[in-house]
Design a protein around this motif. Structure first.
Motif, PDB file in Angstrom:
ATOM      1  N   VAL A 135      39.997 -42.112  54.021  1.00 13.21           N
ATOM      2  CA  VAL A 135      38.638 -42.267  53.485  1.00 13.21           C
ATOM      3  C   VAL A 135      37.653 -42.612  54.595  1.00 13.21           C
ATOM      4  O   VAL A 135      36.494 -42.224  54.542  1.00 13.21           O
ATOM      5  N   ALA A 136      38.133 -43.332  55.630  1.00 16.46           N
ATOM      6  CA  ALA A 136      37.261 -43.622  56.773  1.00 16.46           C
ATOM      7  C   ALA A 136      36.932 -42.326  57.514  1.00 16.46           C
ATOM      8  O   ALA A 136      35.788 -42.126  57.963  1.00 16.46           O
ATOM      9  N   LEU A 139      34.324 -40.558  55.545  1.00 13.54           N
ATOM     10  CA  LEU A 139      33.009 -41.143  55.790  1.00 13.54           C
ATOM     11  C   LEU A 139      32.442 -40.659  57.118  1.00 13.54           C
ATOM     12  O   LEU A 139      31.251 -40.322  57.208  1.00 13.54           O
ATOM     13  N   GLN A 140      33.283 -40.620  58.134  1.00  9.39           N
ATOM     14  CA  GLN A 140      32.834 -40.145  59.444  1.00  9.39           C
ATOM     15  C   GLN A 140      32.335 -38.694  59.353  1.00  9.39           C
ATOM     16  O   GLN A 140      31.325 -38.332  59.960  1.00  9.39           O
ATOM     17  N   ILE A 142      31.091 -37.272  56.605  1.00  5.84           N
ATOM     18  CA  ILE A 142      29.816 -37.302  55.871  1.00  5.84           C
ATOM     19  C   ILE A 142      28.680 -37.720  56.809  1.00  5.84           C
ATOM     20  O   ILE A 142      27.594 -37.135  56.793  1.00  5.84           O
ATOM     21  N   ILE A 143      28.939 -38.742  57.642  1.00  9.70           N
ATOM     22  CA  ILE A 143      27.925 -39.217  58.583  1.00  9.70           C
ATOM     23  C   ILE A 143      27.538 -38.096  59.551  1.00  9.70           C
ATOM     24  O   ILE A 143      26.357 -37.890  59.857  1.00  9.70           O
ATOM     25  N   LEU A 163      33.585 -48.254  61.556  1.00  2.04           N
ATOM     26  CA  LEU A 163      34.567 -47.528  60.751  1.00  2.04           C
ATOM     27  C   LEU A 163      35.931 -48.202  60.723  1.00  2.04           C
ATOM     28  O   LEU A 163      36.853 -47.713  60.070  1.00  2.04           O
ATOM     29  N   VAL A 169      32.955 -49.678  55.619  1.00  2.00           N
ATOM     30  CA  VAL A 169      33.367 -48.366  55.100  1.00  2.00           C
ATOM     31  C   VAL A 169      33.154 -48.298  53.592  1.00  2.00           C
ATOM     32  O   VAL A 169      32.625 -47.318  53.058  1.00  2.00           O
ATOM     33  N   ARG A 172      29.307 -48.086  52.704  1.00  4.98           N
ATOM     34  CA  ARG A 172      28.681 -46.796  52.995  1.00  4.98           C
ATOM     35  C   ARG A 172      29.156 -45.729  52.013  1.00  4.98           C
ATOM     36  O   ARG A 172      28.365 -44.911  51.548  1.00  4.98           O
ATOM     37  N   LEU A 173      30.431 -45.711  51.685  1.00  5.77           N
ATOM     38  CA  LEU A 173      30.928 -44.727  50.722  1.00  5.77           C
ATOM     39  C   LEU A 173      30.339 -44.975  49.334  1.00  5.77           C
ATOM     40  O   LEU A 173      29.971 -44.041  48.628  1.00  5.77           O
ATOM     41  N   LEU A 176      26.905 -43.497  49.271  1.00  6.64           N
ATOM     42  CA  LEU A 176      26.789 -42.054  49.440  1.00  6.64           C
ATOM     43  C   LEU A 176      27.424 -41.243  48.315  1.00  6.64           C
ATOM     44  O   LEU A 176      27.010 -40.121  48.057  1.00  6.64           O
ATOM     45  N   SER A 201      38.661 -45.673  47.035  1.00 10.86           N
ATOM     46  CA  SER A 201      39.713 -44.709  47.376  1.00 10.86           C
ATOM     47  C   SER A 201      40.311 -44.089  46.120  1.00 10.86           C
ATOM     48  O   SER A 201      40.581 -42.883  46.075  1.00 10.86           O
TER      49      SER A 201
END
Length: 215
Positions: A135-136, A139-140, A142-143, A163, A169, A172-173, A176, A201
């Motif tokens: 999931v991290a 996120l990376q 998505i960023i 991250l 993490v 931010r998730l 978003l 998650s």
């Protein structure tokens, strides 16, 4: 709402149909007199205001009981930019600092909502467990998309990115992902950042990553 405590204090509230998390950034277009006055006061006094979610799908702020539709957990917002676009229209940018419990509300004569709040301790730093590396990585990704497509401007959230931390993490998730307000507020209310990330998650796995969009 909850019973008042010795640590409680009053802050102006900005009720919204979205959820602000610590470390997140929120851009607001301000034109109503009550919010213009509030923002100017926050700027002058270097003070924060509270962002709380409106959980009712069809609330009426004129309703004396409108405060009952607010989430009982919110986030302090610190004003960072306050730019006049027109004489009575300002573009603002604020960032989330610390969560709070909303104990009680009252409405001022000008319609501004005030909240009696008690601060919630900041998330402790918690290393990202191996099972959440996927999931991290998501996120990376998505960023990277946000930056390459300039989807949310230069400042989608306060930097630097972290991250390797559960809370960063998870927050931010939670911002978003296209989740309903009640679900976002449930995540905001989690005191343990690892549990918050576990829940996110599970949401992502249940969705199979197919319907994730940035908004």
């Amino acid at each position: 709402m909850n019973k008042s405590s010795p640590n409680a204090f009053w802050i102006p509230l900005f009720p919204l149909g979205t959820t602000l998390f610590p470390g997140g950034i929120i851009a607001l277009k301000i034109f109503e007199a009550r919010y213009l006055d509030m923002m100017k006061r926050c700027l002058r006094e270097d003070a924060s205001f509270g962002v709380v979610s409106i959980l009712d799908s069809n609330p009426s702020e004129a309703d004396a009981n409108a405060g009952a539709h607010f989430s009982n957990v919110g986030t302090l917002a610190k004003l960072e930019e306050f730019d006049a676009v027109q004489p009575a229209l300002y573009m603002t940018k604020s960032y989330g600092t610390q969560r709070f419990k909303l104990i009680s509300v009252k409405q001022e004569a000008d319609g501004l909502w005030m909240g009696e709040v008690e601060l919630i301790d900041p998330d402790p730093e918690m290393p990202l467990p191996k099972e959440h590396e996927k999931v991290a990585a998501l996120l990376q990704e998505i960023i990277s998309v946000i930056r390459s497509e300039d989807l949310l401007g230069d400042d989608a959230f306060k930097m630097p990115a972290n991250l390797d931390d559960c809370g960063w993490v998870a927050n931010r998730l939670a911002e978003l992902l296209p989740l309903p307000p009640a679900q976002k507020n449930h995540l905001l209310a989690q005191s343990n950042p690892r549990i918050r990330l576990d829940l996110i998650s599970e949401i992502i796995e249940d969705d199979g990553l197919r319907n994730i969009v940035i908004h």
